[in-house]
Design a protein around this motif. Structure first.
Motif, PDB file in Angstrom:
ATOM      1  N   VAL A 277       8.618  11.923  44.681  1.00 20.26           N
ATOM      2  CA  VAL A 277       9.462  13.080  44.982  1.00 20.26           C
ATOM      3  C   VAL A 277       9.721  13.903  43.734  1.00 20.26           C
ATOM      4  N   SER A 278       9.962  13.232  42.619  1.00 21.49           N
ATOM      5  CA  SER A 278      10.238  13.957  41.380  1.00 21.49           C
ATOM      6  C   SER A 278       9.971  13.075  40.173  1.00 21.49           C
ATOM      7  N   THR A 279       9.663  13.713  39.058  1.00 27.30           N
ATOM      8  CA  THR A 279       9.564  13.049  37.763  1.00 27.30           C
ATOM      9  C   THR A 279      10.380  13.864  36.770  1.00 27.30           C
ATOM     10  N   ASP A 280      10.914  13.198  35.775  1.00 34.39           N
ATOM     11  CA  ASP A 280      11.764  13.886  34.801  1.00 34.39           C
ATOM     12  C   ASP A 280      11.648  13.183  33.461  1.00 34.39           C
ATOM     13  N   ARG A 281      11.233  13.931  32.455  1.00 37.26           N
ATOM     14  CA  ARG A 281      11.181  13.406  31.096  1.00 37.26           C
ATOM     15  C   ARG A 281      12.330  13.937  30.244  1.00 37.26           C
ATOM     16  N   ARG A 282      13.147  14.805  30.781  1.00 41.53           N
ATOM     17  CA  ARG A 282      14.192  15.436  29.981  1.00 41.53           C
ATOM     18  C   ARG A 282      15.511  14.684  30.041  1.00 41.53           C
ATOM     19  N   GLU A 283      16.089  14.643  31.229  1.00 38.44           N
ATOM     20  CA  GLU A 283      17.426  14.075  31.350  1.00 38.44           C
ATOM     21  C   GLU A 283      17.507  12.599  30.954  1.00 38.44           C
ATOM     22  N   PRO A 284      16.481  11.767  31.229  1.00 39.12           N
ATOM     23  CA  PRO A 284      16.601  10.346  30.863  1.00 39.12           C
ATOM     24  C   PRO A 284      16.536  10.067  29.366  1.00 39.12           C
ATOM     25  N   HIS A 285      16.190  11.068  28.546  1.00 42.18           N
ATOM     26  CA  HIS A 285      16.128  10.854  27.094  1.00 42.18           C
ATOM     27  C   HIS A 285      17.464  10.325  26.585  1.00 42.18           C
ATOM     28  N   VAL A 286      17.408   9.269  25.776  1.00 43.35           N
ATOM     29  CA  VAL A 286      18.608   8.658  25.206  1.00 43.35           C
ATOM     30  C   VAL A 286      18.658   9.005  23.717  1.00 43.35           C
ATOM     31  N   PRO A 287      19.660   9.739  23.256  1.00 40.93           N
ATOM     32  CA  PRO A 287      19.692  10.162  21.857  1.00 40.93           C
ATOM     33  C   PRO A 287      20.140   9.059  20.906  1.00 40.93           C
ATOM     34  N   TYR A 288      19.208   8.160  20.578  1.00 42.71           N
ATOM     35  CA  TYR A 288      19.548   7.063  19.680  1.00 42.71           C
ATOM     36  C   TYR A 288      18.388   6.669  18.772  1.00 42.71           C
ATOM     37  N   ASP A 289      17.270   7.383  18.790  1.00 39.72           N
ATOM     38  CA  ASP A 289      16.086   6.941  18.049  1.00 39.72           C
ATOM     39  C   ASP A 289      16.337   6.836  16.549  1.00 39.72           C
ATOM     40  N   LEU A 290      16.910   7.867  15.951  1.00 38.80           N
ATOM     41  CA  LEU A 290      17.155   7.847  14.515  1.00 38.80           C
ATOM     42  C   LEU A 290      18.258   6.856  14.152  1.00 38.80           C
ATOM     43  N   THR A 291      19.309   6.829  14.954  1.00 36.00           N
ATOM     44  CA  THR A 291      20.387   5.871  14.710  1.00 36.00           C
ATOM     45  C   THR A 291      19.874   4.441  14.834  1.00 36.00           C
ATOM     46  N   GLY A 292      19.074   4.186  15.880  1.00 32.87           N
ATOM     47  CA  GLY A 292      18.549   2.844  16.085  1.00 32.87           C
ATOM     48  C   GLY A 292      17.628   2.405  14.967  1.00 32.87           C
ATOM     49  N   ALA A 293      16.745   3.309  14.519  1.00 35.07           N
ATOM     50  CA  ALA A 293      15.830   2.968  13.433  1.00 35.07           C
ATOM     51  C   ALA A 293      16.594   2.668  12.151  1.00 35.07           C
TER      52      ALA A 293
END
Length: 376
Positions: A277-293
């Protein structure tokens, strides 16, 4: 207990290395990542291979059931030696560590526990608002049931059940976050839950499964015809994977067994009788990549903590130094978090988006999954 287990070595925790891709069968594999356990610092080295034909990435050699229990044990205070589904990163916000918060719960663990929040749960629930309100909803890998609790505000008349391999799901029922608690693995419980639900959700769950296809078949088995499957997983095509290497949190070795490209899941759902029905790559993004690294990098340079798998406990000087360095790192992590969130609106629209969502509808005439315990 740990030292006795480790005295026997860690090779027994791994299955034999497979020469082919578990998704498409191709033998054209390349090593994408080789890393130790950067989160808990338990002994062992882990390899992620990638198929050069379908781009499926997977742990190879894969952990055995015993190995999974060993490496998941004590993670974010999880019970029963299991990991989680969409509480990957932890939603146990009420847990505290030992004095100083550093001895039994690692620095990176404490930092990453906060990355899943109520706003993410609400955003995922809103994705289902265009569809008729379901009567029944099963949340797989529900943990303490925080997603059903958030979704209930949007779907007042929906009955939410939870499924999880740990006792947390029973606590979720006791807290009133889910109406029924199913403890175990979905493939094992699919027979008695057949065609019972209008929606099945899996948030950051499939990457933990030894067999994602079996999880999808089981999810479709418990869905009614016309029901919807809601899936969110890390995106292996995320550019942060190449930029950050082993420090990219979504690799999460040794706990993530599979990283599936969007196209592969879309094709599999089509093969199993679903309409996407739908795909979404925008809203599921979790802003933690730099913090996590940054948290992982700092955590791997601090003096060792008081983990039971270390041969000797830390000295008083090491404890003091660890606490001081952790406090000194707090402003750096706060700055990284601000940057992650500031960049999120832009990154969501680029290849730096780190997750995707699929909503698929089980076709009315979809073939009945062949599944142990499912009567015809």
């Amino acid at each position: 207990m740990y030292l006795g287990e480790l005295a026997r070595g860690t090779d027994r925790f791994h299955e034999p290395r497979r020469p082919d891709c578990p998704w498409c069968g191709s033998r054209r594999l390349r090593t994408r990542l080789r890393t130790p356990d950067l989160l808990q610092h338990k002994p062992g080295t882990f390899v992620v291979d990638e198929c050069e034909d379908c781009a499926h990435a997977f742990q190879n050699p894969r952990l055995t059931t015993e190995g999974l229990a060993f490496y998941h044990r004590d993670l974010y205070g999880h019970e029963d030696g299991h990991g989680d589904g969409h509480e990957d990163g932890g939603r146990d916000e009420d847990r505290d560590g030992h004095p100083g918060g550093l001895d039994r719960e690692g620095f990176a663990e404490r930092t990453l526990r906060s990355r899943a929040g109520r706003r993410r749960h609400e955003a995922a629930a809103r994705a289902m608002l265009p569809f008729p309100e379901p009567e029944s909803w099963l949340d797989v890998g529900t943990g303490h049931g925080h997603f059903p609790a958030a979704a209930k505000e949007f779907f007042t008349y929906t009955s939410f059940d939870g499924l999880d391999p740990t006792a947390r799901v029973e606590k979720a029922r006791a807290a009133g976050r889910v109406e029924e608690a199913h403890r175990g693995l979905l493939p094992d419980l699919a027979g008695r839950l057949r065609a019972r639900y209008d929606v099945v959700s899996m948030f950051h769950h499939l990457e933990h499964s030894p067999d994602p296809r079996a999880e999808l078949r089981a999810a479709l088995a418990v869905l009614r015809p016309g029901g919807h499957l809601l899936v969110e997983v890390p995106d292996p095509d995320c550019a942060f994977g190449a930029l950050l290497g082993k420090w990219w949190v979504s690799y999460c070795q040794p706990r993530h067994l599979h990283l599936m490209p969007l196209r592969n899941l879309l094709d599999e759902l089509d093969a199993q009788g679903c309409s996407v029905v739908s795909t979404d790559r925008r809203e599921p993004h979790v802003p933690y990549d730099l913090t996590g690294a940054l948290a992982l990098a700092i955590g791997n340079r601090l003096p060792g903590g008081d983990e039971p798998w270390r041969p000797t406990p830390p000295t008083d000087l090491q404890r003091t130094l660890r606490t001081a360095l952790t406090r000194a790192a707090a402003p750096l992590l706060a700055s990284a978090s601000v940057l992650d969130h500031a960049l999120a609106p832009l990154l969501r629209r680029t290849r730096f988006s780190n997750a995707y969502r699929i909503i698929a509808r089980k076709n009315d005439r979809a073939p009945s999954p062949s599944w142990p315990g499912l009567s015809p």
